[in-house]
Enzyme design. Structure first.
Site, short mmCIF file in Angstrom:
data_model
loop_
_atom_site.label_atom_id
_atom_site.label_comp_id
_atom_site.label_asym_id
_atom_site.label_seq_id
_atom_site.Cartn_x
_atom_site.Cartn_y
_atom_site.Cartn_z
N GLY A 187 0.80 -1.22 0.00
CA GLY A 187 0.00 0.00 0.00
C GLY A 187 0.83 1.26 0.00
O GLY A 187 2.06 1.25 0.10
N VAL A 213 0.95 5.67 1.17
CA VAL A 213 1.09 6.43 2.41
C VAL A 213 -0.25 6.55 3.14
O VAL A 213 -1.31 6.65 2.52
CB VAL A 213 1.67 7.83 2.12
CG1 VAL A 213 0.73 8.66 1.25
CG2 VAL A 213 1.99 8.58 3.41
N GLY A 247 -3.33 -2.18 5.76
CA GLY A 247 -1.99 -2.36 5.22
C GLY A 247 -1.33 -3.52 5.94
O GLY A 247 -1.21 -3.51 7.17
N GLY A 265 -1.80 -4.12 10.04
CA GLY A 265 -3.22 -4.45 10.16
C GLY A 265 -4.14 -3.39 9.58
O GLY A 265 -4.07 -3.12 8.38
N PHE A 266 -4.97 -2.76 10.44
CA PHE A 266 -5.94 -1.81 9.90
C PHE A 266 -6.17 -0.65 10.87
O PHE A 266 -5.87 -0.74 12.06
CB PHE A 266 -7.27 -2.52 9.59
CG PHE A 266 -8.01 -3.08 10.77
CD1 PHE A 266 -8.95 -2.32 11.45
CD2 PHE A 266 -7.79 -4.40 11.20
CE1 PHE A 266 -9.65 -2.85 12.53
CE2 PHE A 266 -8.49 -4.93 12.28
CZ PHE A 266 -9.42 -4.15 12.95
N CYS A 273 -3.45 6.71 0.72
CA CYS A 273 -3.46 5.41 0.04
C CYS A 273 -3.20 5.55 -1.46
O CYS A 273 -3.52 4.64 -2.23
CB CYS A 273 -4.78 4.68 0.29
SG CYS A 273 -5.18 4.50 2.03
#
Length: 216
Positions: free
Chosen positions: A79, A81, A146, A157-158, A175
């Site tokens: 992914g 930034v 990510g 993770g998220f 992103c």
């Protein structure tokens, strides 16, 4: 599926990103060396910083890397930034996918499902967007994902925007998506507090991965 033990940390303080990233790497390395070690879950908030994935385009940073006002970290994830800050709930999962499914696409879709269940628990209607990873409300992104993976041991993770200063995303192309608008949970349900959301994140992760949690 047999329940698997996972260590969980849920600090109340705002955490330094780099300290937590080092902790993730330690747990990942321990699992690589011996998969009888427990998985590891971290749920919390970070001080303001920006992170880039392995192949991120620096053009998506709209400020100079020489600007000492901003902390920037390049880390082991896919992914582009993204931004972390107080008021954003971040969850890291250091898991041995050999115990679940050795398929990163399955894992990404699993995380999206978890996020949708978390938001749905608070009556927030959200959806996926074709061609993009993450979770959206209307035309705004509310959650980003990510992940990294080495020898089927995951890292990172998220994040879910709870009540953060969305203006911080104006310093980047989030992103790598041009004109990407961001959203906060609190804008869709005023009766929330972040501690309640953290409890639900823990509960749903426990259900989805059949974990027995051990606090440390």
């Amino acid at each position: 599926m047999v329940n698997r033990t996972a260590i969980i940390k849920q600090p109340d303080n705002i955490s330094c990103f780099n300290d937590v990233y080092k902790l993730q790497k330690e747990y990942q390395e321990a699992l690589i060396l011996d998969n009888s070690n427990p998985d590891f879950i971290w749920i919390g908030e970070h001080q303001l910083c920006y992170t880039l994935g392995r192949g991120s385009n620096y053009d998506n940073l709209l400020f100079s890397l020489n600007d000492e006002k901003y902390d920037v970290f390049k880390i082991d994830r896919g992914g582009e930034v993204t931004c972390h800050m107080p008021g954003q709930l971040v969850t890291y999962l250091i898991l041995d996918l050999k115990n679940f499914n050795k398929d990163l696409n399955w894992y990404l879709r699993k995380i999206e499902k978890i996020i949708i269940k978390i938001l749905g628990n608070f009556n927030i209607d959200c959806h996926l967007k074709k061609g993009f990873t993450g979770v959206w409300i209307e035309n705004k992104k509310i959650a980003s994902i990510g992940i990294g993976c080495r020898r089927w041991i995951t890292i990172n993770g998220f994040s879910i925007n709870f009540n953060c200063e969305l203006e911080n995303f104006n310093k980047i192309v989030p992103c790598g998506i041009e004109n990407c608008l961001m959203a906060n949970m609190i804008d869709y349900n005023k009766n929330l507090n972040i501690k309640e959301v953290k409890k639900i994140v823990k509960k749903i992760i426990q259900e989805e991965f059949n974990f027995d949690f051990v606090s440390k």
